[in-house]
Scaffold this active site. Structure first.
Site, PDB file in Angstrom:
ATOM      1  N   GLU A 335       0.818  -1.220   0.000  1.00 47.07           N
ATOM      2  CA  GLU A 335       0.000   0.000   0.000  1.00 47.07           C
ATOM      3  C   GLU A 335       0.853   1.271   0.000  1.00 47.07           C
ATOM      4  OE1 GLU A 335      -2.293  -1.059   3.381  1.00 47.07           O
ATOM      5  OE2 GLU A 335      -3.616  -2.387   2.244  1.00 47.07           O
ATOM      6  N   ASP A 359      -0.559  -5.804   9.103  1.00 43.78           N
ATOM      7  CA  ASP A 359      -1.550  -5.034   9.839  1.00 43.78           C
ATOM      8  C   ASP A 359      -1.465  -5.431  11.309  1.00 43.78           C
ATOM      9  OD1 ASP A 359      -2.507  -3.948   7.512  1.00 43.78           O
ATOM     10  OD2 ASP A 359      -4.489  -4.861   7.628  1.00 43.78           O
TER      11      ASP A 359
END
EC number: 5.3.1.25
Length: 588
Positions: A335, A359
């Protein structure tokens, strides 16, 4: 050819001739040689070569000799200095005054000559001039004839050298953005001032259409592509397709997607570091790459809504092998989270090992685990744990299938063997991507990290008005009972790579509980490295003038420049902020 950054060793000496200086020459120069030997025999560059040291052409007793040493170091790509002495020297006359590289001074703890007095005097000069320096002084008195480096001194010398080399390895390289901001994630709003002023790096950027351009125009090595296709068919296990029936692609469509993601990997790599083979094919401009030490790929959503996602590319760039064999990993951020990419980079340069990008997804309390699974947590997991899971990609080294002394590890590529590569592949599958999230398809990476590995989770954040701040959490990976793992994993996405992580608690601050660690984490991502390297990270952060706002490193292991203590000795966190704010970024 670009030189490795080197450590400069400066033997300083009492400048008084007619007996004093002459009696110290051999001892002083031997100290320098001992430090150089320690560093070169212990530390390696990311390519596996021993770290190189440069010793001043003579001992340094007066300013002209300090200047001669400085000139030699400038020509030798020295990124940091270590001054050594067994005796009194003339402080500001013998010090290195380069303001943009780290400095350390080892003053010999002996009774015959006042090495400690010089150490204190020259550190005072460093503080007065605003040029930070690390002070190293052995805990125990040594005999003047003792040439051994005490263990406590070794530890500080090596900690300093690892961190200093990281600053040198980053300098004059680039962060490459492939795409732009992903889903509004702050870390993918790339801040060029941070990279330039704190890390000495530049920023490069390409649009994601560069991937399709190179595919359409054949700007990749076709022979490597054919070899890669054969290797993937032989070694990569396609996982279970968990998509709705109407979203499942045909076998032929999946075959095309495998071709596509392999080309993505090749193009992503070539964008970062170039590929001389492209010049042979007539693509001289593309062959040079972007001199990127770290990169990130936006992916979501403009790319992934239409094309196969970047999971395969990201996984194998961060992994230490591919169809070309075992090699050093790249540092590559999902990302385009540049701040997590930099966190990974810090970890990598300090350890030479690949990094887990994840994450920081869920805090599981003991009560919640008991309610959902009926299982009572014990051992490292007794206080609860964090579910670290990236949305589809992760270094295969994160499986923990490599071993050292029979224990799971993540280790440098030069220690890796083919049996460990095969174990990583056998314990990983690549399920078709969840097309409700990734409409263009692709293949995610699915594995479970082995337990009982010491790891450190790191995150760099940008705080308006302050600048960068660093968070560090040392802890351990966990191996849950199989049924407990599946129950918890299936509540998220069982097609993604999972690491169960228990941070080490201290009973205070952000480490009162696992919940507090989660609650104080500064962003949605973390960079996870093998080993407890929090102390090295704190040292590196102080060199870059980045304050640490959260860590669980024992106070006795914290090693910062001596002038940090002049900002206060009771509240080290506040002193760190004040020192970093006053001194400003290393490269500004």
């Amino acid at each position: 050819m670009i030189q490795h950054p080197r450590i400069g060793i400066r033997p300083t000496i009492d400048g008084r001739r007619q007996g004093v200086r002459e009696s110290l020459e051999v001892q002083t120069m031997n100290m320098a040689k001992s430090v150089a030997d320690l560093i070169s025999s212990t530390l390696k560059y990311p390519d596996g070569e021993p770290v190189e040291c440069v010793i001043s052409p003579s001992t340094i007793g007066r300013v002209p000799e300090a200047a001669a040493s400085h000139e030699l170091f400038k020509k030798s790509n020295v990124c940091a200095t270590i001054t050594v002495t067994p005796c009194w020297c003339y402080g500001s006359e013998t010090m290195d005054m380069s303001p943009d590289i780290p400095h350390a001074i080892w003053g010999f703890n002996g009774t015959e000559r006042p090495g400690a007095v010089y150490l204190a005097a020259v550190l005072a000069s460093h503080a007065q001039k605003g040029i930070p320096a690390f002070g190293i002084y052995g805990r125990d008195v040594q005999e003047a004839s003792d040439t051994a480096i005490p263990e406590d001194v070794k530890e500080k010398l090596l900690r300093y050298a690892r961190a200093a080399l990281a600053t040198g390895l980053m300098r004059d390289t680039a962060y490459l953005s492939m795409g732009s901001v992903s889903m509004g994630i702050g870390g993918s709003i790339v801040n060029p001032d941070f990279f330039q002023e704190y890390l000495g790096m530049r920023n490069e950027s390409v649009d994601m259409t560069e991937f399709t351009r190179r595919m359409d125009r054949g700007i990749y090595d076709p022979e490597e592509f054919e070899r890669a296709m054969v290797w993937v068919k032989e070694h990569i296990k396609e996982g279970v397709d968990r998509n709705r029936e109407d979203l499942i692609l045909s076998k032929e469509e999946k075959e095309k997607q495998w071709e596509f993601v392999i080309k993505m990997f090749m193009i992503g790599r070539d964008l970062m570091v170039g590929n001389p083979r492209l010049a042979e094919l007539g693509f001289e401009e593309e062959a040079v790459g972007h001199h990127a030490l770290v990169a990130g790929f936006q992916g979501q959503r403009q790319w992934t809504d239409h094309f196969p996602n970047g999971d395969f590319m990201e996984t194998f760039l961060n992994t230490q092998f591919d169809w070309n064999g075992i090699r050093k990993p790249f540092v590559f951020a999902t990302e385009n989270d540049s701040l997590n990419g930099v966190s990974m980079l810090f970890n990598y340069l300090l350890t030479n090992t690949p990094q887990i990008f994840a994450d920081v997804r869920t805090y599981w309390s003991p009560e919640a685990v008991k309610r959902v699974t009926g299982h009572t947590l014990e051992g490292c997991a007794a206080a609860g744990f964090l579910h670290l899971i990236n949305s589809g990609s992760c270094t295969l080294d994160g499986t923990g299938q490599a071993t050292r002394d029979g224990k799971p590890v993540m280790k440098p590529f030069w220690e890796l063997d083919e049996s460990e590569v095969q174990a990583m592949l056998e314990n990983t599958d690549f399920p078709p991507a969840n097309r409700e999230y990734f409409r263009g398809g692709g293949f995610s990476t699915r594995f479970l990290t082995k337990g009982d590995m010491p790891v450190t989770m790191v995150r760099l954040n940008l705080l308006k008005g302050v600048g960068p701040v660093l968070q560090i959490a040392e802890g351990y990976t966990l191996e849950l009972p199989e049924d407990v793992h599946h129950t918890l994993d299936n509540r998220t996405d069982p097609g993604w790579p999972t690491t169960w992580f228990a941070p080490r608690l201290t009973g205070k601050g952000a480490f009162k509980s696992v919940y507090d660690v989660m609650n104080n984490w500064g962003a949605n991502h973390g960079a996870i490295t093998y080993g407890h390297i929090g102390a090295d990270l704190i040292t590196l952060a102080s060199m870059l003038r980045i304050p640490v706002n959260m860590h669980n490193v024992p106070e006795e292991d914290i090693f910062r420049p001596k002038n940090w203590s002049l900002f206060g000795t009771e509240d080290l966190e506040s002193a760190d902020y004040r020192a970093c704010q006053l001194l400003g970024p290393l490269h500004k």
